[in-house]
Design an enzyme around this catalytic site. Sequence first.
Site, PDB file in Angstrom:
ATOM      1  CB  SER A  28      -0.925   0.002   1.220  1.00 31.40           C
ATOM      2  OG  SER A  28      -0.175  -0.164   2.408  1.00 31.40           O
ATOM      3  CG  ASN A 115      -3.868  -4.969  12.773  1.00 28.85           C
ATOM      4  OD1 ASN A 115      -3.269  -4.833  11.709  1.00 28.85           O
ATOM      5  ND2 ASN A 115      -4.227  -6.162  13.240  1.00 28.85           N
ATOM      6  CB  THR A 160     -41.707  24.819  -9.216  1.00 26.61           C
ATOM      7  OG1 THR A 160     -42.798  25.284 -10.012  1.00 26.61           O
ATOM      8  CG2 THR A 160     -41.617  25.649  -7.947  1.00 26.61           C
ATOM      9  CG  HIS A 161     -42.524  21.365 -11.981  1.00 26.18           C
ATOM     10  ND1 HIS A 161     -42.721  20.049 -11.649  1.00 26.18           N
ATOM     11  CD2 HIS A 161     -43.280  22.093 -11.107  1.00 26.18           C
ATOM     12  CE1 HIS A 161     -43.585  19.984 -10.639  1.00 26.18           C
ATOM     13  NE2 HIS A 161     -43.934  21.208 -10.295  1.00 26.18           N
ATOM     14  CB  SER A 282     -14.356  24.703 -28.201  1.00 23.00           C
ATOM     15  OG  SER A 282     -14.283  23.869 -29.331  1.00 23.00           O
ATOM     16  CE  LYS A 288     -19.583  25.690 -26.671  1.00 22.90           C
ATOM     17  NZ  LYS A 288     -19.487  24.247 -26.943  1.00 22.90           N
ATOM     18  CG  ASN A 290     -17.026  25.047 -23.440  1.00 23.37           C
ATOM     19  OD1 ASN A 290     -18.029  25.502 -24.014  1.00 23.37           O
ATOM     20  ND2 ASN A 290     -16.086  24.365 -24.077  1.00 23.37           N
ATOM     21  CD  GLU A 295     -19.435  21.909 -18.865  1.00 24.77           C
ATOM     22  OE1 GLU A 295     -19.953  21.137 -19.677  1.00 24.77           O
ATOM     23  OE2 GLU A 295     -18.557  22.732 -19.186  1.00 24.77           O
ATOM     24  CE1 TYR A 322      -6.202  -3.550   8.861  1.00 22.62           C
ATOM     25  CE2 TYR A 322      -5.275  -5.741   8.543  1.00 22.62           C
ATOM     26  CZ  TYR A 322      -5.431  -4.441   8.125  1.00 22.62           C
ATOM     27  OH  TYR A 322      -4.843  -4.027   6.971  1.00 22.62           O
ATOM     28  CD  GLN A 327      -2.737  -2.569   2.157  1.00 23.38           C
ATOM     29  OE1 GLN A 327      -2.064  -2.841   3.150  1.00 23.38           O
ATOM     30  NE2 GLN A 327      -2.470  -3.062   0.974  1.00 23.38           N
ATOM     31  CE  LYS A 330      -4.221   2.792   4.919  1.00 20.66           C
ATOM     32  NZ  LYS A 330      -5.138   1.625   4.904  1.00 20.66           N
TER      33      LYS A 330
END
Length: 465
Positions: A28, A115, A160-161, A282, A288, A290, A295, A322, A327, A330
Amino acid sequence: MKNSDNNKPWQGRFTAATDASVEAFTASVGFDQRLYHHDIEGSIAHASMLAHVGVITDAECKTIVDGLNDIRGEIERGDFAWSVALEDVHMNIEARLTERVGDVGKKLHTGRSRNDQVATDIRLYLRDEINAICKEYMALANALIDIAKKESGTIMPGFTHLQVAQPVTLGHHVLAWFEMLVRDLQRMQDCKKRVNVMPLGSAALAGTTYPIDREYTAKLLGFDSVTENSLDAVSDRDFAIEFVSAASITMMHLSRMSEELILWSSAQFDFIEISDSYCTGSSIMPQKKNPDVPELVRGKTGRVMGALNGLLVLMKSQPLAYNKDNQEDKEPLFDTIDTLKGSLHLFAGMMPEIEFKRDNMKAAALQGFSTATDLADYLVVKGAAFRDAHEIVGKAVRYGIDQGKDLSEMTTDELKQFSDLIVDDVHDVLTLEGSVAARNHIGGTAPAQVKAAIQRAEKRLADLA
Ligand code: ARG
């Protein structure tokens, strides 16, 4: 990274060397080396406690502590040779300690196990990260308050909606985001209480035969308390799940804000302009610009929610105590920390860089008959039953659609054809300003209420600091 035949601390009962593929698979150190600082901090406290109870001498303790501090220097200078054969951050540092200070280094691991060591390291690390993350929540919450102050009277359509519903103030909308974040910050602060408990002293699973003083170590490390049960302490990863859960809720909130910012910066809405420094272009379409930051934050929400699911499944059905499965805690935890901290930080930086196009917001609120409810409420005040008022206004809206007119653009005579109750004062409630100002109670959208809410928000935030 070295991949060699280092002497492993657990080599004693083995006759054959570990297969190279097993070594690579079980190691690890590639990802847990980021715990080095907290591993050393924990080891220094552990050594100090061993000296305090007389298991090692003060001189031995000093040699160990000095050696560990030197190793920290090596790591920070980039001079430390991490070894895959030594599996993880703990054994890498311990082996290097003995290499540097000789046999006394071998005494460090008295009365502990990897541990309880790893459980302690993650908690120390996560505690620091939560503190840093809470600062990012604060920064973003303050940025939202600043916007609300400037835009307390700015009128925009409320939806709304995703259909225009009623006019609201932009300040009110931004304070809705603020409320989400305050709950997130509180959840994080609450999570920290359960993170800040010390497992060290649980050893492998059953505790240790040495006369350890856990309270002493806990005090040195700034833990609020020590864990009550050694079996639970070495296997419990609830605290990480809880953190990632709180992080998922925040990312869900950030994704909602992102979605609105993305919509608002489209040509179809044209409510905002995000500064060039937070957008990209772009490679093929020269026109463009963006909204990449919102996003990406919206997209990264997926990986945090994935981490939550991963951790829940990781722990599902695990027997005490344990297991090596742990492990695997993480990478999702670290990735969540990085993603959440980065997303909050970028949002806090981006928010002040947004230009709000007040005229466009107001023009949009004038479309979609956003004051229709106000007209119905007006009729109720004049004596109509709400259901009848609803019907009357529905007819007026139908007329407006046919004529291409908003309610506020109709003359009193035009409106009168739908109800005798309508007289000249009707226009007071049909304007956008009249509509928002009338929602004048705690939690309402009136500019006066937004200003009062900002005052309370500043106080609430100060209390959480
Ligand atoms: N690298 C291990 C982990 O992250 C440390 C604990 C290993 N303990 C053990 N008995 N193999 O969980």
